[in-house]
Design a protein around this motif. Sequence first.
Motif, PDB file in Angstrom:
ATOM      1  N   UNK A   1     -37.997  90.156  32.026  1.00 20.07           N
ATOM      2  CA  UNK A   1     -37.330  89.253  31.113  1.00 20.07           C
ATOM      3  C   UNK A   1     -36.323  88.430  31.921  1.00 20.07           C
ATOM      4  N   UNK A   2     -36.695  87.190  32.202  1.00 14.19           N
ATOM      5  CA  UNK A   2     -35.821  86.302  32.961  1.00 14.19           C
ATOM      6  C   UNK A   2     -35.780  84.946  32.276  1.00 14.19           C
ATOM      7  N   UNK A   3     -34.624  84.338  32.355  1.00 14.02           N
ATOM      8  CA  UNK A   3     -34.391  83.070  31.675  1.00 14.02           C
ATOM      9  C   UNK A   3     -34.828  81.909  32.559  1.00 14.02           C
ATOM     10  N   UNK A   4     -35.331  80.873  31.908  1.00 10.72           N
ATOM     11  CA  UNK A   4     -35.642  79.633  32.619  1.00 10.72           C
ATOM     12  C   UNK A   4     -34.861  78.503  31.979  1.00 10.72           C
ATOM     13  N   UNK A   5     -34.471  77.557  32.822  1.00  6.65           N
ATOM     14  CA  UNK A   5     -33.781  76.365  32.339  1.00  6.65           C
ATOM     15  C   UNK A   5     -34.378  75.171  33.069  1.00  6.65           C
ATOM     16  N   UNK A   6     -34.623  74.112  32.329  1.00  6.65           N
ATOM     17  CA  UNK A   6     -35.130  72.876  32.919  1.00  6.65           C
ATOM     18  C   UNK A   6     -34.030  71.837  32.809  1.00  6.65           C
ATOM     19  N   UNK A   7     -33.623  71.304  33.960  1.00  6.31           N
ATOM     20  CA  UNK A   7     -32.575  70.290  34.002  1.00  6.31           C
ATOM     21  C   UNK A   7     -33.187  68.930  34.292  1.00  6.31           C
ATOM     22  N   UNK A   8     -32.686  67.914  33.617  1.00  9.18           N
ATOM     23  CA  UNK A   8     -33.090  66.538  33.880  1.00  9.18           C
ATOM     24  C   UNK A   8     -32.165  65.991  34.961  1.00  9.18           C
ATOM     25  N   UNK A   9     -32.628  66.044  36.198  1.00  6.33           N
ATOM     26  CA  UNK A   9     -31.814  65.650  37.337  1.00  6.33           C
ATOM     27  C   UNK A   9     -32.284  64.307  37.888  1.00  6.33           C
ATOM     28  N   UNK A  10     -31.412  63.615  38.636  1.00  6.30           N
ATOM     29  CA  UNK A  10     -31.882  62.399  39.301  1.00  6.30           C
ATOM     30  C   UNK A  10     -33.117  62.742  40.143  1.00  6.30           C
ATOM     31  N   UNK A  11     -34.149  61.972  39.989  1.00  5.79           N
ATOM     32  CA  UNK A  11     -35.380  62.253  40.721  1.00  5.79           C
ATOM     33  C   UNK A  11     -36.376  63.057  39.907  1.00  5.79           C
ATOM     34  N   UNK A  12     -36.007  63.451  38.684  1.00 14.90           N
ATOM     35  CA  UNK A  12     -36.944  64.165  37.826  1.00 14.90           C
ATOM     36  C   UNK A  12     -36.400  65.473  37.301  1.00 14.90           C
ATOM     37  N   UNK A  13     -37.240  66.160  36.565  1.00  9.56           N
ATOM     38  CA  UNK A  13     -36.825  67.437  36.000  1.00  9.56           C
ATOM     39  C   UNK A  13     -37.126  68.556  36.995  1.00  9.56           C
ATOM     40  N   UNK A  14     -36.314  69.593  36.905  1.00 13.26           N
ATOM     41  CA  UNK A  14     -36.515  70.750  37.766  1.00 13.26           C
ATOM     42  C   UNK A  14     -36.243  72.001  36.930  1.00 13.26           C
ATOM     43  N   UNK A  15     -37.117  72.993  37.074  1.00 14.30           N
ATOM     44  CA  UNK A  15     -36.989  74.246  36.339  1.00 14.30           C
ATOM     45  C   UNK A  15     -36.474  75.332  37.264  1.00 14.30           C
ATOM     46  N   UNK A  16     -35.502  76.086  36.767  1.00 18.08           N
ATOM     47  CA  UNK A  16     -34.897  77.185  37.519  1.00 18.08           C
ATOM     48  C   UNK A  16     -35.135  78.478  36.748  1.00 18.08           C
ATOM     49  N   UNK A  17     -35.314  79.567  37.474  1.00 14.93           N
ATOM     50  CA  UNK A  17     -35.503  80.882  36.872  1.00 14.93           C
ATOM     51  C   UNK A  17     -34.367  81.788  37.308  1.00 14.93           C
ATOM     52  N   UNK A  18     -33.768  82.482  36.357  1.00 17.15           N
ATOM     53  CA  UNK A  18     -32.661  83.384  36.683  1.00 17.15           C
ATOM     54  C   UNK A  18     -33.200  84.642  37.347  1.00 17.15           C
ATOM     55  N   UNK A  19     -32.462  85.168  38.315  1.00 15.96           N
ATOM     56  CA  UNK A  19     -32.836  86.469  38.867  1.00 15.96           C
ATOM     57  C   UNK A  19     -32.488  87.570  37.861  1.00 15.96           C
ATOM     58  N   UNK A  20     -32.973  88.753  38.108  1.00 19.63           N
ATOM     59  CA  UNK A  20     -32.626  89.889  37.253  1.00 19.63           C
ATOM     60  C   UNK A  20     -31.120  90.108  37.373  1.00 19.63           C
ATOM     61  N   UNK A  21     -30.420  90.247  36.241  1.00 18.28           N
ATOM     62  CA  UNK A  21     -28.965  90.428  36.301  1.00 18.28           C
ATOM     63  C   UNK A  21     -28.574  91.698  37.060  1.00 18.28           C
ATOM     64  N   UNK A  22     -27.467  91.605  37.764  1.00 19.33           N
ATOM     65  CA  UNK A  22     -26.923  92.744  38.493  1.00 19.33           C
ATOM     66  C   UNK A  22     -25.770  93.363  37.704  1.00 19.33           C
ATOM     67  N   UNK A  23     -25.261  94.452  38.193  1.00 20.01           N
ATOM     68  CA  UNK A  23     -24.094  95.079  37.561  1.00 20.01           C
ATOM     69  C   UNK A  23     -22.912  94.114  37.619  1.00 20.01           C
ATOM     70  N   UNK A  24     -22.768  93.384  38.711  1.00 18.96           N
ATOM     71  CA  UNK A  24     -21.693  92.397  38.831  1.00 18.96           C
ATOM     72  C   UNK A  24     -21.835  91.320  37.750  1.00 18.96           C
ATOM     73  N   UNK A  25     -23.070  90.889  37.504  1.00 19.05           N
ATOM     74  CA  UNK A  25     -23.302  89.904  36.444  1.00 19.05           C
ATOM     75  C   UNK A  25     -22.847  90.444  35.100  1.00 19.05           C
ATOM     76  N   UNK A  26     -23.183  91.691  34.835  1.00 14.91           N
ATOM     77  CA  UNK A  26     -22.800  92.304  33.563  1.00 14.91           C
ATOM     78  C   UNK A  26     -21.281  92.436  33.456  1.00 14.91           C
ATOM     79  N   UNK A  27     -20.636  92.827  34.538  1.00 14.99           N
ATOM     80  CA  UNK A  27     -19.180  92.926  34.551  1.00 14.99           C
ATOM     81  C   UNK A  27     -18.548  91.562  34.273  1.00 14.99           C
ATOM     82  N   UNK A  28     -19.056  90.534  34.927  1.00 15.59           N
ATOM     83  CA  UNK A  28     -18.549  89.172  34.693  1.00 15.59           C
ATOM     84  C   UNK A  28     -18.803  88.736  33.255  1.00 15.59           C
ATOM     85  N   UNK A  29     -19.943  89.139  32.716  1.00 17.68           N
ATOM     86  CA  UNK A  29     -20.290  88.823  31.332  1.00 17.68           C
ATOM     87  C   UNK A  29     -19.276  89.435  30.365  1.00 17.68           C
ATOM     88  N   UNK A  30     -18.939  90.705  30.581  1.00 13.42           N
ATOM     89  CA  UNK A  30     -17.979  91.374  29.709  1.00 13.42           C
ATOM     90  C   UNK A  30     -16.620  90.691  29.772  1.00 13.42           C
TER      91      UNK A  30
END
Length: 102
Positions: free
Chosen positions: A1-30
């Motif tokens: 389960x990973x999130x994707x985001x498509x940004x409309x950037x100069x030069x066209x659209x680009x899609x990014x995929x999030x890595x699996x969240x880490x414990x640090x990510x969860x701590x920052x989230x809280x």
Amino acid sequence: MRMQITLNLPGGTKTFTSPVPTVKTYDSFLKMRKKVNVANVGENPRELKRLIKFITKEVFKNQFTVRQFYQGVPLNELALVCLEAINEIDAHAAGLDVKMGG
């Protein structure tokens, strides 16, 4: 389960995929969730900026900048993108709770 985001950037659209969240990510989230009232983030520019910084730095690990996020996410998709990011972390945390017997 990973999130994707498509940004409309100069030069066209680009899609990014999030890595699996880490414990640090969860701590920052809280910590972010204590500072940001997610339900009313659209009414407070400071809280919106904190949430966007969290998404770019923690969820997507700086694959794009805050500026690229502001320029690349259509306004009508902003709420959905923010909600998806929060749900991404919550879903991983729920898996942690289940695995630990909570």
